[in-house]
Design an enzyme around this catalytic site. Structure first.
Site, PDB file in Angstrom:
ATOM      1  NE  ARG A  51      -4.145  -1.895   1.948  1.00 47.36           N
ATOM      2  CZ  ARG A  51      -5.116  -2.144   2.814  1.00 47.36           C
ATOM      3  NH1 ARG A  51      -5.054  -1.628   4.030  1.00 47.36           N
ATOM      4  NH2 ARG A  51      -6.139  -2.903   2.477  1.00 47.36           N
ATOM      5  CE  LYS A 213     -20.943 -16.307   6.832  1.00 47.56           C
ATOM      6  NZ  LYS A 213     -21.304 -15.456   7.980  1.00 47.56           N
ATOM      7  N   GLY A 369     -10.053  -9.100  -0.363  1.00 49.67           N
ATOM      8  CA  GLY A 369      -8.975  -9.512   0.536  1.00 49.67           C
ATOM      9  C   GLY A 369      -8.421 -10.901   0.307  1.00 49.67           C
ATOM     10  N   GLY A 392     -13.387  -3.942   0.528  1.00 50.94           N
ATOM     11  CA  GLY A 392     -14.757  -3.478   0.721  1.00 50.94           C
ATOM     12  C   GLY A 392     -15.155  -2.410  -0.277  1.00 50.94           C
TER      13      GLY A 392
END
Length: 411
Positions: A51, A213, A369, A392
């Site tokens: 990053r 999920k 991620g 996200g």
């Protein structure tokens, strides 16, 4: 209606996108919101500087213009001031990567910040202390944002990973720079990469949606359905689809309350002529463990007491054929429990297929991620077109949302 919204959304952003090239920073102090939320080891050494390296082009551009840089970021999730989340731990790594000795302010507002910012000269870099040491940051407090804004002459948002949060330093601060705010290079690249996938005329377009999920990916799948030709559904979420269609999944992970949604997604795919690809077979285990006994079985015939933990050999071949035929690829989520070597083969073979397709000229975007972790673990980072820095934030853009941090620059 939701999926018809994507094209105008991305067209609008790209058309109005004010990048860092539109401002000359000579004699200006640029407040740059970066995402230096990097992992540290027990000795507070940075273990992955991706990053920081990603923000380097933006920082160098400002310095080469003849300006100075004031860096704002968060680190971790501190509850108030917490020594272990202090940004002083990353000063040396940031200095090493940028090639300039970075100065440090012991707070991001108040006298320490004001004194350090006013003394900053052209060509210098100042790192402010963790903005999340103040609860006002996550609350999006206007007065706190105003205090941050008072330190600089221009605002640059280069923190895609936090662009989906309406925090003081990512969103609220932008209102204090009506004529002097822009996206950094990293933010621009993230938006363009997503646009390349979702508005691509290079067909077929394939999205690989994995992870545990269905619930976390419902909106993504619904939203991209009309934009892609294939969706490969892998990982734990596949078992909800299989059970919904009457298959036996043993003790595999499942969301019983999402089976109706899974059937709705299958119906929508038929309506939009989107081909859904599920695993045919799986590597099943008798325990969630590296030491477990394993067997390969059809995904809809997993025995009781066994759970699917990786895609099987036939599935891997089938997925590879779909990927090889693709010209544009989005990879969001692994197809197995890749953290355990015993159940990593499916994810590795998928990565190899994407790398090969990229080498043949396909555009490949990896985000989320777990996918990014897999890409780094297995050495695919330089074999795909683009690796997104925001998990996200990328998911919310795929869902068709305009992120607060992006909207604040466009307004």
């Amino acid at each position: 209606r939701r999926h018809q919204f994507l094209l105008p959304l991305y067209s609008k952003i790209l058309k109005k996108m004010k990048t860092i090239n539109s401002i000359n920073f000579k004699d200006k102090k640029a407040l740059v919101r970066v995402d230096f939320n990097v992992p540290l080891d027990e000795n507070f050494k940075v273990t992955d500087a991706t990053r920081i390296e990603a923000a380097k082009p933006t920082i160098i551009k400002i310095l080469e213009d003849g300006g100075s840089v004031i860096l704002m970021t968060h680190l971790g999730r501190p509850k108030g001031v917490d020594e272990k989340f202090s940004l002083k731990h990353i000063i040396d790594k940031v200095s090493e990567i940028i090639g300039v000795q970075v100065k440090f302010a012991s707070d991001c507002i108040g006298e320490p910040a004001k004194t350090a910012a006013s003394a900053l000269e052209n060509g210098e870099i100042l790192l402010l202390e963790n903005v999340r040491f103040h609860k006002e940051e996550e609350a999006g407090d206007v007065d706190f944002a105003k205090q941050l804004a008072s330190l600089g002459d221009a605002y640059v948002n280069d923190a895609f990973g936090t662009a989906h949060r309406a925090h003081a330093s990512t969103t609220i601060i932008a209102q204090f720079f009506p004529g002097a705010k822009c996206f950094g290079y990293l933010m621009g690249k993230e938006i363009e990469a997503l646009n390349t996938v979702l508005n691509s005329d290079r067909k077929p377009v394939t999205a690989i949606i994995g992870g545990a999920k269905v619930s976390s990916k419902i909106d993504v799948m619904m939203n991209i359905m009309e934009k892609v030709d294939n969706i490969i559904i892998g990982g734990g979420m596949a078992y909800t689809f299989v059970k919904a269609q009457g298959g036996k999944i043993g003790d595999s992970i499942v969301e019983d309350d999402k089976m109706d949604v899974a059937l709705d997604i299958i119906k929508l795919a038929k309506k939009t002529n989107t081909r859904l690809h599920f695993p045919i077979d799986v590597v099943a285990a008798d325990a969630f463990s590296e030491e477990a006994k394993t067997q390969v079985c059809p995904i809809n015939e997993i025995p009781d007491g066994w759970m699917g933990l990786d895609s099987g050999p036939k599935s891997n071949v089938g997925f590879s054929f779909v990927v090889a035929d693709s010209k544009t690829i989005l990879w969001n989520g692994p197809v197995g429990v890749f953290e355990m070597d015993k159940f990593a083969k499916g994810t590795i073979e998928l990565g190899n297929a994407i790398a090969d397709a990229t080498e043949e000229g396909a555009f490949s975007l990896v985000g989320g991620g777990d996918s990014v972790a897999a890409v780094k673990k297995f050495g695919f980072e330089d074999k795909v077109s683009y690796v997104s820095t925001g998990g996200g934030a990328m998911l919310e853009m795929l869902e068709g949302k305009t992120l607060p941090g992006i909207q604040a620059i466009l307004d």
